[in-house]
Design a protein around this motif. Structure first.
Motif, PDB file in Angstrom:
ATOM      1  N   MET A  53       0.848  -1.183   0.000  1.00 53.30           N
ATOM      2  CA  MET A  53       0.000   0.000   0.000  1.00 53.30           C
ATOM      3  C   MET A  53       0.894   1.246   0.000  1.00 53.30           C
ATOM      4  O   MET A  53       1.830   1.337   0.772  1.00 53.30           O
ATOM      5  CB  MET A  53      -0.909  -0.020   1.222  1.00 53.30           C
ATOM      6  CG  MET A  53      -1.843   1.123   1.306  1.00 53.30           C
ATOM      7  SD  MET A  53      -2.944   0.907   2.726  1.00 53.30           S
ATOM      8  CE  MET A  53      -4.237   1.943   2.223  1.00 53.30           C
ATOM      9  N   GLU A  54       0.570   2.183  -0.856  1.00 50.28           N
ATOM     10  CA  GLU A  54       1.335   3.416  -0.991  1.00 50.28           C
ATOM     11  C   GLU A  54       1.079   4.333   0.204  1.00 50.28           C
ATOM     12  O   GLU A  54      -0.061   4.548   0.613  1.00 50.28           O
ATOM     13  CB  GLU A  54       0.900   4.119  -2.277  1.00 50.28           C
ATOM     14  CG  GLU A  54       1.525   5.464  -2.480  1.00 50.28           C
ATOM     15  CD  GLU A  54       0.930   6.202  -3.670  1.00 50.28           C
ATOM     16  OE1 GLU A  54       1.492   7.220  -4.035  1.00 50.28           O
ATOM     17  OE2 GLU A  54      -0.102   5.761  -4.215  1.00 50.28           O
ATOM     18  N   ARG A  55       2.151   4.863   0.783  1.00 52.93           N
ATOM     19  CA  ARG A  55       2.013   5.830   1.881  1.00 52.93           C
ATOM     20  C   ARG A  55       2.021   7.232   1.285  1.00 52.93           C
ATOM     21  O   ARG A  55       2.978   7.629   0.628  1.00 52.93           O
ATOM     22  CB  ARG A  55       3.151   5.668   2.877  1.00 52.93           C
ATOM     23  CG  ARG A  55       3.028   6.642   4.025  1.00 52.93           C
ATOM     24  CD  ARG A  55       4.189   6.523   4.978  1.00 52.93           C
ATOM     25  NE  ARG A  55       4.289   7.729   5.760  1.00 52.93           N
ATOM     26  CZ  ARG A  55       4.182   7.782   7.064  1.00 52.93           C
ATOM     27  NH1 ARG A  55       4.018   6.666   7.742  1.00 52.93           N
ATOM     28  NH2 ARG A  55       4.280   8.908   7.702  1.00 52.93           N
ATOM     29  N   LEU A  56       0.956   7.963   1.496  1.00 51.93           N
ATOM     30  CA  LEU A  56       0.826   9.304   0.960  1.00 51.93           C
ATOM     31  C   LEU A  56       1.302  10.332   1.963  1.00 51.93           C
ATOM     32  O   LEU A  56       1.133  10.159   3.173  1.00 51.93           O
ATOM     33  CB  LEU A  56      -0.633   9.601   0.609  1.00 51.93           C
ATOM     34  CG  LEU A  56      -1.293   8.693  -0.419  1.00 51.93           C
ATOM     35  CD1 LEU A  56      -2.773   9.034  -0.539  1.00 51.93           C
ATOM     36  CD2 LEU A  56      -0.608   8.802  -1.761  1.00 51.93           C
ATOM     37  N   THR A  57       1.863  11.407   1.475  1.00 50.53           N
ATOM     38  CA  THR A  57       2.216  12.522   2.347  1.00 50.53           C
ATOM     39  C   THR A  57       0.940  13.303   2.654  1.00 50.53           C
ATOM     40  O   THR A  57      -0.081  13.156   1.969  1.00 50.53           O
ATOM     41  CB  THR A  57       3.233  13.461   1.683  1.00 50.53           C
ATOM     42  OG1 THR A  57       2.608  14.086   0.553  1.00 50.53           O
ATOM     43  CG2 THR A  57       4.494  12.725   1.260  1.00 50.53           C
ATOM     44  N   GLN A  68      -0.152  15.229  -0.379  1.00 51.57           N
ATOM     45  CA  GLN A  68      -0.820  14.400  -1.382  1.00 51.57           C
ATOM     46  C   GLN A  68      -2.269  14.106  -0.984  1.00 51.57           C
ATOM     47  O   GLN A  68      -3.165  14.133  -1.836  1.00 51.57           O
ATOM     48  CB  GLN A  68      -0.055  13.092  -1.594  1.00 51.57           C
ATOM     49  CG  GLN A  68       1.274  13.277  -2.294  1.00 51.57           C
ATOM     50  CD  GLN A  68       2.133  12.027  -2.253  1.00 51.57           C
ATOM     51  OE1 GLN A  68       2.180  11.317  -1.239  1.00 51.57           O
ATOM     52  NE2 GLN A  68       2.821  11.751  -3.349  1.00 51.57           N
ATOM     53  N   ARG A 110      -5.577  15.364  -3.081  1.00 54.11           N
ATOM     54  CA  ARG A 110      -6.639  14.447  -3.517  1.00 54.11           C
ATOM     55  C   ARG A 110      -8.006  14.894  -3.017  1.00 54.11           C
ATOM     56  O   ARG A 110      -9.011  14.788  -3.717  1.00 54.11           O
ATOM     57  CB  ARG A 110      -6.336  13.021  -3.061  1.00 54.11           C
ATOM     58  CG  ARG A 110      -5.197  12.411  -3.858  1.00 54.11           C
ATOM     59  CD  ARG A 110      -4.999  10.969  -3.532  1.00 54.11           C
ATOM     60  NE  ARG A 110      -3.860  10.446  -4.274  1.00 54.11           N
ATOM     61  CZ  ARG A 110      -3.507   9.182  -4.270  1.00 54.11           C
ATOM     62  NH1 ARG A 110      -4.198   8.288  -3.569  1.00 54.11           N
ATOM     63  NH2 ARG A 110      -2.464   8.775  -4.961  1.00 54.11           N
TER      64      ARG A 110
END
Length: 90
Positions: A1-5, A8, A12
């Protein structure tokens, strides 16, 4: 799973819902305000920002954890909120 800042995530949300109309300030200020205002009055958030001066991620990350917690004390739950604010500031 991508960790978003945090930026970010904010970007979104703006894409999905448009620019926020209720709080002034930078995206960072809005995110930190949203954390600090939980279970407290807005005047307490203003006290924290007054202690910090201009809220900036770099300034928060340089601050020792104990000092960050102490400045957040007026908003309550200072340890939990300080940890969340640091994560958002990364």
């Amino acid at each position: 799973m991508e960790r978003l800042t945090a930026q970010q995530i904010y970007d979104r949300l703006v894409e999905a819902y448009g620019k926020p109309r209720w709080w002034p300030g930078t995206p960072y200020e809005i995110m930190v305000s949203a954390i600090l205002v939980q279970n407290t009055a807005w005047t307490q958030v203003e006290k924290v920002f007054a202690a910090w001066g201009e809220p900036e991620p770099a300034k928060v990350l340089k601050m020792p954890v104990e000092q960050l917690q102490e400045t957040i004390r007026p908003c309550g739950f200072m340890k939990a909120k300080a940890a969340t604010v640091r994560r958002v500031s990364e």
